[in-house]
Design an enzyme around this catalytic site. Sequence first.
Site, mmCIF file in Angstrom:
data_model
loop_
_atom_site.group_PDB
_atom_site.id
_atom_site.type_symbol
_atom_site.label_atom_id
_atom_site.label_comp_id
_atom_site.label_asym_id
_atom_site.label_seq_id
_atom_site.Cartn_x
_atom_site.Cartn_y
_atom_site.Cartn_z
ATOM 1 N N CYS B 2 0.836 -1.183 0.000
ATOM 2 C CA CYS B 2 0.000 0.000 0.000
ATOM 3 C C CYS B 2 0.878 1.242 0.000
ATOM 4 O O CYS B 2 2.089 1.162 -0.117
ATOM 5 C CB CYS B 2 -0.870 0.039 1.248
ATOM 6 S SG CYS B 2 -1.862 -1.446 1.487
ATOM 7 N N ILE B 54 -4.656 -9.030 2.381
ATOM 8 C CA ILE B 54 -5.186 -9.775 3.524
ATOM 9 C C ILE B 54 -6.468 -9.079 3.981
ATOM 10 O O ILE B 54 -6.514 -7.848 4.055
ATOM 11 C CB ILE B 54 -4.150 -9.836 4.676
ATOM 12 C CG1 ILE B 54 -3.012 -10.786 4.282
ATOM 13 C CG2 ILE B 54 -4.809 -10.308 5.979
ATOM 14 C CD1 ILE B 54 -1.909 -10.899 5.298
ATOM 15 N N ILE B 292 13.315 -13.632 -15.922
ATOM 16 C CA ILE B 292 13.658 -12.716 -16.998
ATOM 17 C C ILE B 292 14.889 -13.247 -17.718
ATOM 18 O O ILE B 292 15.815 -13.762 -17.092
ATOM 19 C CB ILE B 292 13.885 -11.311 -16.410
ATOM 20 C CG1 ILE B 292 14.045 -10.279 -17.507
ATOM 21 C CG2 ILE B 292 15.076 -11.254 -15.470
ATOM 22 C CD1 ILE B 292 13.725 -8.886 -17.042
ATOM 23 N N GLY B 367 14.653 -13.893 -3.678
ATOM 24 C CA GLY B 367 15.839 -14.274 -2.915
ATOM 25 C C GLY B 367 16.672 -13.096 -2.447
ATOM 26 O O GLY B 367 17.769 -13.268 -1.909
#
Lengths: 83, 662
Positions: B2, B54, B292, B367
Site C-alpha cells: 500500500c 489480507i 527474466i 531471494g
Amino acid sequence: MSTVQIIRDYILENYLFTSDQSVLQNDTSFLESGIIDSTGILEVISFLETEFGIRVEDEEMIPENLDSVDNLVAFVARKKRAA
Amino acid sequence: MCGVAGILDLESGRPVLRAELARMVDMLRPRGPDDSGFHVGDRVGLGHARLSIIDLEGGRQPIHNEERTVWTVFNGEIFNYLELRAELIARGHRFYTRSDTEVIVHLYEEHGEDFVQHLNGQFAIALWDEPARKLLLVRDRPGILPLYHTSEDGRFLFGSEIKALLPVLPAPPRLNSAALDQIFTFWAPLSPNTIFDGIQEVSPGEMVIVRDGKVSRRRYWDWTFPTEARDYWQEPEAELAERLRELLVDATRLRLRSDVPVGAYLSGGLDSSALSAIIHRHGATRLRTFSIGFEEQALDEAAYQRTMIEHLGAEHSDIHCRNEDVGAAFLQAIERTESPILRTAPVPMSLLSGLVREQGYKVVLTGEGADEVLGGYDLFKEGKIRRFWARQPASQWRPLLLKRLYPYLDITRQGSVYLRQFFGKGLEHSGAPWFAHIPRWSTTSLCKEFFAPELAAQLVERDPLAELEAALPAAIRDWHPFNQSQYIEAKLLMAGYLLCSQGDRMLMANSVEGRFPFLDHRLIEFANRLPPTLKMRVLREKHLLKRAMAGYLPPAIVERHKQPYRAPDISAFFGRAATPAYVDELMGRAAIARYGYFDPERVERLVKKIRLGRAVGYKDNMAFVGILSTQAWHRHFVEGFYNNFKRDQRESMLAQPSVVGG
C-alpha cells in the site's frame, strides 16, 4: 601530427573528455590518477593497434609500456623500430 | 502492499484538508490501486492507498483502537499477525477487522513505542496517538519498505514515496548536491539523506517521533555482529546448517500467508532456487515462477532457470528482455526510483513485475538479501584476497588469487600487473571497515569528473568517506572484517539501492508486492552469529546455505559460480534500434547546461565516444547512466514540478475541510 600529439588528443578526447591541453601532463600515471580504469586499458591497446599498426603482446601489457603519455610514445617508437 | 501519507500541523495553525491528503494519496496510486481511506483529526491527517492482500473486505485503513484514540495507516505485512492477534485478544483487546493492520494499534496500547519489537514483517507505519499528541513513523528493520518526511512552513509531511509530498510543497524541490556526491561514490545516498534537498527518509530499523513540535529519531534495531570469538555459534556445522534450513523454511512459510496466490521470482541462482524448492516442498499450492532472460548472452541465465523449472515441475512464465526494451522503459523507471542510478539494472525488474501482474499475481517471493545475510558477494571474496595480499604487499602470487574470482573477465588480456594496480588501490587501509569497498567506490568516483565546475566547487570541502565513517556504529571496529563488509553492504547498497530503486519501486510500478524470506530478522540475527568461515569457506561463497539446501537442489545449481545480476547499460540506448529521442535531448548541450549539474563539453565528448562504439569500460557505462538518470530526475521532479505535481492545486485549495474521515 606527431605521435605524442596523436596520443595526447586521444587520451584527452576519450578519457578526460576535454580539449583543454593543460589538464594532462605527459608523465601522469593513468592508473594512479584514475584516468583509465582496468577495462579502459583494453581500449587503449585497440587504439594503438589500429592507429599505429602495431601488435601488443600479452606480456607487453605492463605499466612501463602503457601507463602515461611518455610511456606510450616510447613504447610505440620501440615497436615501430622493431617492425 | 500500500501507500501511506499524512500531515501533522506543528505550528502553522492551518487546518489539514482532506483534499490535500487526497492529492498526496493520488500520487501513490500504483502502490495502492484498490481503495483509499482518510482520517482527518485535530491538526492531523492520515491517508492510505490500498492494495488488498489480507482481509480483502474488512482491511480498510486508517484503523483505530477501541476508543478511537490511536490511529494508524500502514504499508506492508505483519507476517506473525495471527499469533499476535490471538495474544492480544487473550489480553482483552477487541478487534473489528481480520486485517494484520489492527494488531499495530493494540500492540501499541500494550507496549508503547516498543510495540515494533514484536513485529515480524516488512512495514512502513504511521501511528497517531491522540491523547499524547504524538506521531510515530516506523520502518522495518532491513529497510524493505520506504517512508519519507519533511517539514515545511510549520507542518510535518510524510509519505511512502517522495512524490506524495510534492503536491503539498509550495516550490519545486532542489537537488541535494551532497547526496549526488554520495550516489556517485556509494551508488546510494547516506541515510537519511535523499537526492531531494530537505527531504529525508526514515532510516531502516528506526522510528521518527514527532511530539511538541519537535522531530527526533530512535534506532530500535540494527545489524550487529560478535566482538569476541566466543560469541559466534560454537555448534557443529551440520547442526547449524539444519537450523539455517529450519529458519528459512519457517520464514518462507510465514511469507506464503496471504488471501491471494503467491508466486516466486526464479533467477536460476542459488537463492531464488532454494526458495522455489522450499515452496515446492512445503507450500500448499502448485509452485508458480517468473523469470527474466536477456538478449546479451553474458547476462542471461536461462539455462539454469530451465534446470530448476524441470527439477520442480513449476508452472513458469518468463519475458525476454531486449536491449532496447531497457531504453524504452528507462524514463518511467526514474519517475519510480525518484533518484539517479548508476546502472540500468532496476529497469528490467519493472518489466518482470509487469509480467507477474499480467498473469494475475500480486505477491512474489524473491531471494533478495541472501548475499548480504549469508555472504554471497564477490566483493566479500575480493576483500578477503586483498586483505591476505595486504599482509605481504610485495607478494607476486597473492594478487593472482583474484583471477580465481572473476573467471568471466578477460584477465589474460588485462595482465596481472593491471589487476594489481586496480585491486591494489588502498591496500594500506586494510584495517578500515570499508576496505573491501575501495575498488568499487574509487571506480565509481571517477564519474565525478563530469560534474560541472560549479557543482564540483560546492563539493570540494565534502568527503563522502568521512561522512560514512561518522555514521558507522562504534562497535564496527571490533567486528571481523568479513562482518564489517557485510554491515556496510547491507546498510548502504542493499537498503539504499537494491531494496528501493531495484526492489520496492520496480515491484510497485505494477502493484506487485515482494516478500523476502532471507530478510526475516530472526534469520538475519541467527546468520550474524555464524562464524565467517561458514559463510565463505576459503573462496566458496554462501557455504552454509549450500550445505543446508543441498538435499533440495540439483548439484548444477548448488555448485555454479555466482553470476551478478546485470542489465545492458550503454547498449540499451545505442544499438540496433534508434537511440530514444529523450536521450539526445537530455544529454544535449542545452539541457546539460540548463540543469547545471554536469559539464556540457565533457558530456558531449562522452556521447561522441559512445556513438563511435568506443565506450566499453565500467566507468563510461556508469557515467552515462548516472548522468542520464540525473537529467531525467531533474526533468520530471524539478522542471516538471508544476505540471506533474501541482496541476489541480487550485481546485483543491477551494475544497472544504472534512472533520472525520471514512
